[in-house]
Design an enzyme around this catalytic site. Structure first.
Site, PDB file in Angstrom:
ATOM      1  N   HIS A 192       0.833  -1.211   0.000  1.00  0.00           N
ATOM      2  CA  HIS A 192       0.000   0.000   0.000  1.00  0.00           C
ATOM      3  C   HIS A 192       0.864   1.256   0.000  1.00  0.00           C
ATOM      4  CE1 HIS A 192      -3.426   2.616   1.053  1.00  0.00           C
ATOM      5  NE2 HIS A 192      -2.543   3.255   1.818  1.00  0.00           N
ATOM      6  N   GLU A 193       1.896   1.290   0.844  1.00  0.00           N
ATOM      7  CA  GLU A 193       2.757   2.475   0.888  1.00  0.00           C
ATOM      8  C   GLU A 193       3.524   2.654  -0.413  1.00  0.00           C
ATOM      9  OE1 GLU A 193       2.108   4.501   3.062  1.00  0.00           O
ATOM     10  OE2 GLU A 193       0.983   3.139   4.364  1.00  0.00           O
ATOM     11  N   HIS A 209       1.587   4.529  -2.994  1.00  0.00           N
ATOM     12  CA  HIS A 209       1.708   5.988  -2.976  1.00  0.00           C
ATOM     13  C   HIS A 209       2.935   6.451  -3.765  1.00  0.00           C
ATOM     14  CE1 HIS A 209      -1.627   6.616  -0.361  1.00  0.00           C
ATOM     15  NE2 HIS A 209      -1.100   5.981   0.672  1.00  0.00           N
ATOM     16  N   HIS A 228       2.949   8.937  -6.990  1.00  0.00           N
ATOM     17  CA  HIS A 228       3.844  10.089  -7.105  1.00  0.00           C
ATOM     18  C   HIS A 228       4.566  10.068  -8.448  1.00  0.00           C
ATOM     19  CE1 HIS A 228       6.929  12.796  -4.786  1.00  0.00           C
ATOM     20  NE2 HIS A 228       6.476  13.346  -5.885  1.00  0.00           N
TER      21      HIS A 228
END
Length: 228
Positions: free
Chosen positions: A100-101, A104, A108
């Protein structure tokens, strides 16, 4: 309804929902931390593989100093930061949270519009989140309605930020599942555990946004609704 009764009516239901969702998240993560992934990879290894397969070789994966659920992606430093249990853990929850991280980081890199909007809003939100309550209290105590209006506008910016966060978090979870399955990092039997963790985590943001909206509605009614 009295002012205090109105406040309780707007405050208590979202608080209860938030409490239940947080309990659900902690229980779900704890359960899936007990389920070891078949490939034995740690969260750090999962994050590193997904980053590398997406051309993000320069994005480091590091252990975060905070405790459980302190995992985050820092867009300023472009780092994936995992709590120690996720970083070293080789459980289904570790893989889900790490992916999940990394989702991100992929947002980006691909300039995902809601992610860009949230990042652009961050400086204004940092100011608004610390200033609005002081202005609200000061304006109410001094009878300065102009300050109260400014405070409510600032809080509305904070609420908007939380609403913008929702598609960012849901999309990161979608990317996480896509990467975990596409790269064969979880088995079909582990998919349900991954989905449970990511769904519970996403619902905490929904509960937070609901609470913020409810509080904004209360302030608008309490301070702006009686001006006539």
């Amino acid at each position: 309804m009295s002012g205090f009764g109105l406040y309780l009516a707007f405050l208590i239901p979202p608080l209860l929902i938030g409490f239940l969702v947080q309990g659900w998240l902690k229980k779900t993560v704890a359960a899936q931390m007990q389920v070891r992934v078949a490939n034995g990879m740690t969260g750090a290894e999962v994050a590193r593989m997904i980053l590398d397969r997406n051309g993000l070789h320069g994005v480091p994966v590091q252990a975060a100093p905070g405790g459980p659920l302190s995992d985050h992606y820092d867009p300023r430093k472009r780092t994936v930061n995992l709590s120690q249990g996720v970083y070293d853990g080789n459980a289904v929850a570790s893989a889900a949270i790490a992916a999940h991280e990394v989702g991100h980081a992929i947002q980006h890199e691909k300039a995902y519009a809601p992610f860009r909007l949230r990042s652009a809003m961050f400086p204004a939100v940092s100011f608004a989140s610390s200033a609005w309550i002081m202005l609200l209290i000061g304006g109410a105590l001094l009878g300065l309605f102009g300050l109260v209006k400014i405070a409510i506008v600032l809080y509305a910016v904070v609420v908007l930020f939380q609403l913008v966060t929702l598609p960012v978090e849901f999309d990161a979870s979608r990317r996480a599942k896509q990467q975990l399955h596409g790269l064969g990092l979880v088995s079909s039997g582990e998919s349900k555990g991954v989905s449970n963790v990511l769904t519970a985590a996403a619902m905490t943001y929904v509960a937070g946004a609901l609470a913020a909206l409810s509080q904004l509605a209360y302030y608008a009614l309490a301070f702006l609704g009686n001006r006539n």
